[in-house]
Design a protein around this motif. Structure first.
Motif, PDB file in Angstrom:
ATOM      1  N   GLN A  42      43.498  37.359  56.133  1.00 35.20           N
ATOM      2  CA  GLN A  42      42.667  35.525  55.185  1.00 35.20           C
ATOM      3  C   GLN A  42      43.001  33.932  55.993  1.00 35.20           C
ATOM      4  OE1 GLN A  42      44.685  34.958  51.259  1.00 35.20           O
ATOM      5  NE2 GLN A  42      42.757  34.131  50.625  1.00 35.20           N
ATOM      6  N   ARG A  60      38.959  37.158  47.776  1.00 35.08           N
ATOM      7  CA  ARG A  60      39.154  36.853  46.123  1.00 35.08           C
ATOM      8  C   ARG A  60      40.292  37.661  45.398  1.00 35.08           C
ATOM      9  NH1 ARG A  60      34.376  35.595  43.226  1.00 35.08           N
ATOM     10  NH2 ARG A  60      34.424  37.983  43.442  1.00 35.08           N
ATOM     11  N   ASP A  61      39.030  39.118  45.436  1.00 37.71           N
ATOM     12  CA  ASP A  61      39.558  39.764  44.217  1.00 37.71           C
ATOM     13  C   ASP A  61      40.625  40.676  44.827  1.00 37.71           C
ATOM     14  OD1 ASP A  61      36.946  39.174  43.068  1.00 37.71           O
ATOM     15  OD2 ASP A  61      35.634  41.274  43.907  1.00 37.71           O
ATOM     16  N   TYR A  62      40.900  41.544  45.648  1.00 42.55           N
ATOM     17  CA  TYR A  62      42.571  41.702  46.271  1.00 42.55           C
ATOM     18  C   TYR A  62      42.926  40.935  46.805  1.00 42.55           C
ATOM     19  CZ  TYR A  62      39.195  45.688  45.893  1.00 42.55           C
ATOM     20  OH  TYR A  62      38.892  47.173  45.929  1.00 42.55           O
ATOM     21  N   GLY A  63      42.924  39.423  46.882  1.00 43.99           N
ATOM     22  CA  GLY A  63      43.693  38.453  46.124  1.00 43.99           C
ATOM     23  C   GLY A  63      44.741  38.297  45.496  1.00 43.99           C
ATOM     24  N   TYR A  64      44.305  38.783  44.093  1.00 43.93           N
ATOM     25  CA  TYR A  64      44.698  38.986  42.860  1.00 43.93           C
ATOM     26  C   TYR A  64      45.553  40.294  42.519  1.00 43.93           C
ATOM     27  CZ  TYR A  64      41.507  35.607  41.011  1.00 43.93           C
ATOM     28  OH  TYR A  64      40.310  34.741  41.417  1.00 43.93           O
ATOM     29  N   THR A  65      45.290  41.578  43.958  1.00 41.31           N
ATOM     30  CA  THR A  65      46.431  42.452  43.338  1.00 41.31           C
ATOM     31  C   THR A  65      46.810  42.393  44.212  1.00 41.31           C
ATOM     32  OG1 THR A  65      44.675  44.719  43.661  1.00 41.31           O
ATOM     33  CG2 THR A  65      46.490  44.694  44.861  1.00 41.31           C
ATOM     34  N   ASP A  97      48.720  39.155  44.996  1.00 43.03           N
ATOM     35  CA  ASP A  97      49.377  38.006  44.135  1.00 43.03           C
ATOM     36  C   ASP A  97      50.370  38.830  43.189  1.00 43.03           C
ATOM     37  OD1 ASP A  97      48.416  35.965  45.671  1.00 43.03           O
ATOM     38  OD2 ASP A  97      46.854  35.600  43.562  1.00 43.03           O
ATOM     39  N   SER A  98      49.200  40.070  42.089  1.00 40.61           N
ATOM     40  CA  SER A  98      50.941  40.494  41.561  1.00 40.61           C
ATOM     41  C   SER A  98      51.810  41.563  42.057  1.00 40.61           C
ATOM     42  CB  SER A  98      49.962  41.958  40.932  1.00 40.61           C
ATOM     43  OG  SER A  98      49.596  42.827  41.536  1.00 40.61           O
ATOM     44  N   ARG A 158      53.665  40.137  44.981  1.00 42.15           N
ATOM     45  CA  ARG A 158      54.618  39.743  45.316  1.00 42.15           C
ATOM     46  C   ARG A 158      55.723  39.227  44.937  1.00 42.15           C
ATOM     47  NH1 ARG A 158      52.446  36.464  49.565  1.00 42.15           N
ATOM     48  NH2 ARG A 158      49.676  36.370  49.054  1.00 42.15           N
TER      49      ARG A 158
END
Length: 76
Positions: A19, A61-66, A68-69, A71
């Motif tokens: 990123q 953006r989309d896999y950033g959510y994954t 984040d989950s 972390r």
């Protein structure tokens, strides 16, 4: 550190590095040609390198959510 937590940490670090590298790429390409340079053809070609990379932004953006989950997982 367990094998699982090590894997999670590695994935998170790799995603974060990707990123950051992408952000640096966009910034470098976006500012490569000074605004007072009059070469519309070159400006369009350079702009297409950023505009054409939209799928990368969507992926981040989309896999950033994954990511984040995930972390909190290394701490478990």
């Amino acid at each position: 550190m367990t094998v699982k937590s090590g894997a999670v940490t590695t994935v998170i670090k790799a995603f974060d590095a990707f990123q950051e590298a992408y952000d640096q790429y966009v910034q470098a390409v976006d500012t490569a040609l000074p605004s007072d340079t009059e070469d519309d053809a070159l400006r369009e070609r350079i702009a297409s390198l950023v505009i054409g990379s939209g799928d990368v932004g969507i992926y981040l953006r989309d896999y950033g959510y994954t990511i984040d989950s995930m972390r909190h997982l290394p701490r478990q």
